[in-house]
Motif scaffolding. Structure first.
Motif, PDB file in Angstrom:
ATOM      1  N   THR A  62       5.679  -6.633  19.253  1.00 33.21           N
ATOM      2  CA  THR A  62       6.834  -7.528  19.387  1.00 33.21           C
ATOM      3  C   THR A  62       7.906  -7.245  18.344  1.00 33.21           C
ATOM      4  O   THR A  62       9.072  -7.558  18.555  1.00 33.21           O
ATOM      5  CB  THR A  62       6.395  -8.999  19.261  1.00 33.21           C
ATOM      6  OG1 THR A  62       5.753  -9.187  17.991  1.00 33.21           O
ATOM      7  CG2 THR A  62       5.441  -9.374  20.372  1.00 33.21           C
ATOM      8  N   SER A  63       7.531  -6.649  17.221  1.00 35.59           N
ATOM      9  CA  SER A  63       8.480  -6.470  16.118  1.00 35.59           C
ATOM     10  C   SER A  63       9.048  -5.069  16.041  1.00 35.59           C
ATOM     11  O   SER A  63       9.820  -4.769  15.137  1.00 35.59           O
ATOM     12  CB  SER A  63       7.788  -6.805  14.786  1.00 35.59           C
ATOM     13  OG  SER A  63       7.287  -8.116  14.801  1.00 35.59           O
ATOM     14  N   GLY A  64       8.685  -4.187  16.959  1.00 37.59           N
ATOM     15  CA  GLY A  64       9.100  -2.805  16.824  1.00 37.59           C
ATOM     16  C   GLY A  64       8.396  -2.189  15.628  1.00 37.59           C
ATOM     17  O   GLY A  64       7.248  -2.508  15.327  1.00 37.59           O
ATOM     18  N   THR A  65       9.070  -1.305  14.927  1.00 34.02           N
ATOM     19  CA  THR A  65       8.473  -0.685  13.739  1.00 34.02           C
ATOM     20  C   THR A  65       8.379  -1.707  12.613  1.00 34.02           C
ATOM     21  O   THR A  65       9.332  -2.441  12.337  1.00 34.02           O
ATOM     22  CB  THR A  65       9.324   0.514  13.280  1.00 34.02           C
ATOM     23  OG1 THR A  65       9.390   1.462  14.347  1.00 34.02           O
ATOM     24  CG2 THR A  65       8.697   1.181  12.073  1.00 34.02           C
ATOM     25  N   LYS A  66       7.211  -1.740  11.975  1.00 33.45           N
ATOM     26  CA  LYS A  66       6.992  -2.645  10.851  1.00 33.45           C
ATOM     27  C   LYS A  66       6.872  -1.821   9.566  1.00 33.45           C
ATOM     28  O   LYS A  66       6.319  -0.721   9.580  1.00 33.45           O
ATOM     29  CB  LYS A  66       5.726  -3.473  11.064  1.00 33.45           C
ATOM     30  CG  LYS A  66       5.788  -4.370  12.289  1.00 33.45           C
ATOM     31  CD  LYS A  66       4.607  -5.331  12.357  1.00 33.45           C
ATOM     32  CE  LYS A  66       3.315  -4.647  12.694  1.00 33.45           C
ATOM     33  NZ  LYS A  66       2.215  -5.611  12.922  1.00 33.45           N
ATOM     34  N   TYR A  67       7.378  -2.377   8.480  1.00 33.51           N
ATOM     35  CA  TYR A  67       7.333  -1.725   7.181  1.00 33.51           C
ATOM     36  C   TYR A  67       6.503  -2.592   6.236  1.00 33.51           C
ATOM     37  O   TYR A  67       6.960  -3.626   5.755  1.00 33.51           O
ATOM     38  CB  TYR A  67       8.746  -1.497   6.640  1.00 33.51           C
ATOM     39  CG  TYR A  67       9.564  -0.598   7.546  1.00 33.51           C
ATOM     40  CD1 TYR A  67       9.439   0.783   7.465  1.00 33.51           C
ATOM     41  CD2 TYR A  67      10.414  -1.136   8.517  1.00 33.51           C
ATOM     42  CE1 TYR A  67      10.164   1.616   8.318  1.00 33.51           C
ATOM     43  CE2 TYR A  67      11.135  -0.308   9.366  1.00 33.51           C
ATOM     44  CZ  TYR A  67      11.001   1.065   9.257  1.00 33.51           C
ATOM     45  OH  TYR A  67      11.705   1.881  10.112  1.00 33.51           O
ATOM     46  N   ILE A  68       5.276  -2.148   6.001  1.00 35.98           N
ATOM     47  CA  ILE A  68       4.326  -2.933   5.211  1.00 35.98           C
ATOM     48  C   ILE A  68       4.352  -2.442   3.769  1.00 35.98           C
ATOM     49  O   ILE A  68       4.102  -1.259   3.509  1.00 35.98           O
ATOM     50  CB  ILE A  68       2.894  -2.797   5.787  1.00 35.98           C
ATOM     51  CG1 ILE A  68       2.867  -3.165   7.275  1.00 35.98           C
ATOM     52  CG2 ILE A  68       1.919  -3.642   4.987  1.00 35.98           C
ATOM     53  CD1 ILE A  68       3.292  -4.581   7.585  1.00 35.98           C
ATOM     54  N   PRO A  69       4.645  -3.317   2.799  1.00 39.84           N
ATOM     55  CA  PRO A  69       4.761  -2.856   1.411  1.00 39.84           C
ATOM     56  C   PRO A  69       3.414  -2.470   0.801  1.00 39.84           C
ATOM     57  O   PRO A  69       2.391  -3.120   1.030  1.00 39.84           O
ATOM     58  CB  PRO A  69       5.362  -4.069   0.692  1.00 39.84           C
ATOM     59  CG  PRO A  69       4.985  -5.252   1.531  1.00 39.84           C
ATOM     60  CD  PRO A  69       4.948  -4.752   2.941  1.00 39.84           C
ATOM     61  N   ILE A  70       3.435  -1.383   0.044  1.00 35.65           N
ATOM     62  CA  ILE A  70       2.309  -0.974  -0.803  1.00 35.65           C
ATOM     63  C   ILE A  70       2.858  -0.879  -2.222  1.00 35.65           C
ATOM     64  O   ILE A  70       3.846  -0.175  -2.463  1.00 35.65           O
ATOM     65  CB  ILE A  70       1.723   0.380  -0.362  1.00 35.65           C
ATOM     66  CG1 ILE A  70       1.149   0.281   1.056  1.00 35.65           C
ATOM     67  CG2 ILE A  70       0.648   0.853  -1.339  1.00 35.65           C
ATOM     68  CD1 ILE A  70       0.659   1.603   1.625  1.00 35.65           C
ATOM     69  N   SER A  71       2.247  -1.597  -3.133  1.00 37.63           N
ATOM     70  CA  SER A  71       2.765  -1.656  -4.500  1.00 37.63           C
ATOM     71  C   SER A  71       1.953  -0.750  -5.424  1.00 37.63           C
ATOM     72  O   SER A  71       0.908  -0.210  -5.056  1.00 37.63           O
ATOM     73  CB  SER A  71       2.699  -3.098  -5.022  1.00 37.63           C
ATOM     74  OG  SER A  71       1.341  -3.466  -5.252  1.00 37.63           O
ATOM     75  N   LYS A  72       2.454  -0.616  -6.652  1.00 37.17           N
ATOM     76  CA  LYS A  72       1.713   0.127  -7.683  1.00 37.17           C
ATOM     77  C   LYS A  72       0.350  -0.504  -7.914  1.00 37.17           C
ATOM     78  O   LYS A  72      -0.632   0.189  -8.214  1.00 37.17           O
ATOM     79  CB  LYS A  72       2.532   0.130  -8.979  1.00 37.17           C
ATOM     80  CG  LYS A  72       1.932   0.952 -10.104  1.00 37.17           C
ATOM     81  CD  LYS A  72       2.840   0.934 -11.326  1.00 37.17           C
ATOM     82  CE  LYS A  72       2.216   1.742 -12.470  1.00 37.17           C
ATOM     83  NZ  LYS A  72       3.089   1.721 -13.679  1.00 37.17           N
ATOM     84  N   ASP A  73       0.275  -1.825  -7.742  1.00 37.90           N
ATOM     85  CA  ASP A  73      -0.999  -2.530  -7.940  1.00 37.90           C
ATOM     86  C   ASP A  73      -1.929  -2.386  -6.747  1.00 37.90           C
ATOM     87  O   ASP A  73      -3.151  -2.377  -6.903  1.00 37.90           O
ATOM     88  CB  ASP A  73      -0.740  -4.018  -8.202  1.00 37.90           C
ATOM     89  CG  ASP A  73       0.015  -4.248  -9.490  1.00 37.90           C
ATOM     90  OD1 ASP A  73      -0.429  -3.746 -10.529  1.00 37.90           O
ATOM     91  OD2 ASP A  73       1.057  -4.918  -9.448  1.00 37.90           O
ATOM     92  N   SER A  74      -1.386  -2.288  -5.537  1.00 40.05           N
ATOM     93  CA  SER A  74      -2.234  -2.304  -4.346  1.00 40.05           C
ATOM     94  C   SER A  74      -2.691  -0.928  -3.880  1.00 40.05           C
ATOM     95  O   SER A  74      -3.612  -0.830  -3.074  1.00 40.05           O
ATOM     96  CB  SER A  74      -1.516  -3.014  -3.190  1.00 40.05           C
ATOM     97  OG  SER A  74      -0.462  -2.224  -2.659  1.00 40.05           O
ATOM     98  N   ILE A  75      -2.062   0.143  -4.359  1.00 43.09           N
ATOM     99  CA  ILE A  75      -2.422   1.475  -3.860  1.00 43.09           C
ATOM    100  C   ILE A  75      -3.884   1.801  -4.148  1.00 43.09           C
ATOM    101  O   ILE A  75      -4.558   2.477  -3.360  1.00 43.09           O
ATOM    102  CB  ILE A  75      -1.482   2.563  -4.456  1.00 43.09           C
ATOM    103  CG1 ILE A  75      -1.726   3.924  -3.787  1.00 43.09           C
ATOM    104  CG2 ILE A  75      -1.620   2.663  -5.964  1.00 43.09           C
ATOM    105  CD1 ILE A  75      -1.368   3.994  -2.336  1.00 43.09           C
TER     106      ILE A  75
END
Length: 495
Positions: free
Chosen positions: A103-116
């Protein structure tokens, strides 16, 4: 034993001991992460908007942070794309993982320095856990392949952006890069079939010991190798000893995949998502995947049958029950808050917390009120395949036929078989009867003559490959939905 396998064993022991420290006390780890995440994000735009400074308990958190999907978060993501700092999480993301939404087309999911580290270390730890449990580490001394998306990154705003599997390629440990396949140049090829042929060129004469990827695309890799050589995979790759997979339920693929290999080998199931690495198989002998409770994610769970209610129940890990389906909600150290990733899970154990992925919350058939879900169709098919062991399924999907040209409505199962059942009529009957046992609403509709028993449409070879190619989703991390409440996929396949 080579130096990689020798060095891996003390590291595997260390990681296993660390895991023991939280796996039997997961609720405490989760409570720690809830408090830590709120504390670290209270000065972000999102934290100020949602009064993080006034959150002290989980009840406070539920009042302040609503459950949301990507559309609800899109305004904050746009602020990040526009260059603003400290929006969802301190500083800027170091990556966007690009995914396709229905429904949203392309999604951009954040990856942080902490989550990588959640993404990278969890995949590593799954292998180390296997080494510690089994003592088998020799596969590290041979060639390893990860069938993945291209590591070439674009930018969105100023943030490097790509598929999660491509991003992960940039973080493969240095000690594995020398035996990782394919080459970087080949991995950068975007067109899947061209890339696959090049991968085969590079690997067919190599001592492959570990092969990893989504099962249907690994099967395609195996099929092409067998077509070239006329040999089973065990003869092409005699050192092959470990298959690592994720993304879909493996059971419908298991028979054909191991038939292609020609021998039984160990496997490790993983549950990675763009939003976070959720779980992995920590035991070759126990059912389910170990929920990673101490890696930067605070999980919530909504009973699946309440998900579309106006005020659904939200539960912590400690409150879940074994055997119930839940929609999975995550809050993480990349700035996703109350975020529904769209998956449903079911716990098979609470000591430790192990789960199964049972489907997608929006992938169901309820054209007549039956609410058949992915787990049910997969179990019904698996049951029929056990009763008809000659049967091999390449891929399948299920859709409602609401207005047939004659007779009662029904569920249509579109199946591409590698080997047909000897008795197709009985095979369909076995699926139908098992589905009726699994879903009381479906049973009522069949017995009440509102629906007639399901119909199987046998599709020609490569039907699903051709469909995925037509959608621009061939290979990589793309998956065919198991079922839908409309006929968009079914009608495209029927053509």
């Amino acid at each position: 034993m080579g130096f990689r396998s020798s060095l891996s064993k003390p590291l595997a022991r260390y990681i296993a001991n660390q895991q023991q420290g939280w796996m039997y006390n997961a609720p405490a780890a989760q409570d720690k992460w809830r408090q830590r995440l709120i504390g670290q994000a209270k000065h972000t735009v999102f934290g100020r908007d949602h009064f993080f400074k006034d959150i002290y308990s989980y009840e406070d958190f539920k009042q302040a942070v609503p459950v949301r999907d990507y559309e609800d978060l899109k305004g904050y993501i746009q602020q990040v794309i526009d260059g603003q700092d400290d929006v969802l999480w301190p500083a800027k993301p170091i990556y966007f993982a690009k995914t396709s939404g229905t429904t949203s087309g392309t999604k951009y999911i954040p990856i942080s320095k902490d989550s990588i580290s959640n993404h990278i270390d969890s995949a590593r730890n799954a292998l180390l856990n296997y080494i510690h449990e089994t003592g088998k580490a020799e596969f590290l001394d041979q060639k390893l392949i990860f069938l993945s998306g291209s590591p070439v990154l674009d930018t969105k705003g100023s943030v490097p952006t790509g598929r999660l599997s491509g991003i992960s390629n940039h973080h493969v440990p240095a000690y594995l890069r020398t035996n990782q396949m394919p080459t970087y140049e080949t991995n950068c090829i975007e067109e899947w079939e061209e890339k696959l042929e090049r991968i085969i060129d590079e690997t067919i004469h190599q001592p492959m010991s570990l092969i990893s990827g989504i099962p249907p695309w690994v099967q395609m890799y195996f099929d092409r190798i067998i077509a070239r050589t006329g040999k089973p995979i065990k003869d092409v790759f005699p050192d092959f000893q470990l298959f690592v997979y994720g993304g879909v339920n493996f059971e419908p693929y298991r028979a054909k995949l191991f038939d292609s290999i020609g021998k039984k080998i160990d496997s490790i199931e993983m549950y990675p998502a763009s939003e976070g690495f959720i779980a992995y198989q920590d035991s070759q002998d126990s059912e389910g995947l170990l929920l990673l409770a101490d890696t930067g994610i605070f999980y919530e769970f909504i009973p699946a049958d309440e998900f579309f209610n106006e005020n659904p129940t939200r539960l912590t890990l400690e409150q879940v029950e074994v055997g119930k389906n839940y929609a999975l909600i995550i809050n993480n150290n990349a700035g996703l808050w109350g975020y529904s990733i769209g998956d449903t899970v079911k716990f098979v154990s609470k000591d430790p917390y192990r789960l199964l992925v049972t489907g997608r919350i929006k992938h169901f058939i309820s054209a007549f009120g039956e609410h058949v879900i992915g787990e049910e169709v997969e179990k019904a098919l698996q049951y029929a395949m056990q009763r008809h062991p000659e049967t091999e399924v390449v891929e399948f999907t299920v859709a409602p036929m609401v207005t047939p040209s004659e007779g009662l409505p029904y569920h249509e199962w579109l199946i591409e078989f590698a080997t047909l059942p000897k008795n197709m009529e009985q095979f369909a009957k076995d699926i139908d009867e098992r589905l009726a046992k699994l879903n009381v609403y479906y049973d009522d509709l069949i017995s009440g003559s509102i629906l007639r028993p399901l119909k199987i449409t046998s599709l020609p070879k490569n039907a699903f490959i051709d469909y995925m190619r037509s959608q621009g989703k061939l290979g990589g991390q793309n998956k065919v939905p198991r079922l839908a409440n409309d006929r968009k996929i079914a009608d495209a396949l029927a053509k």
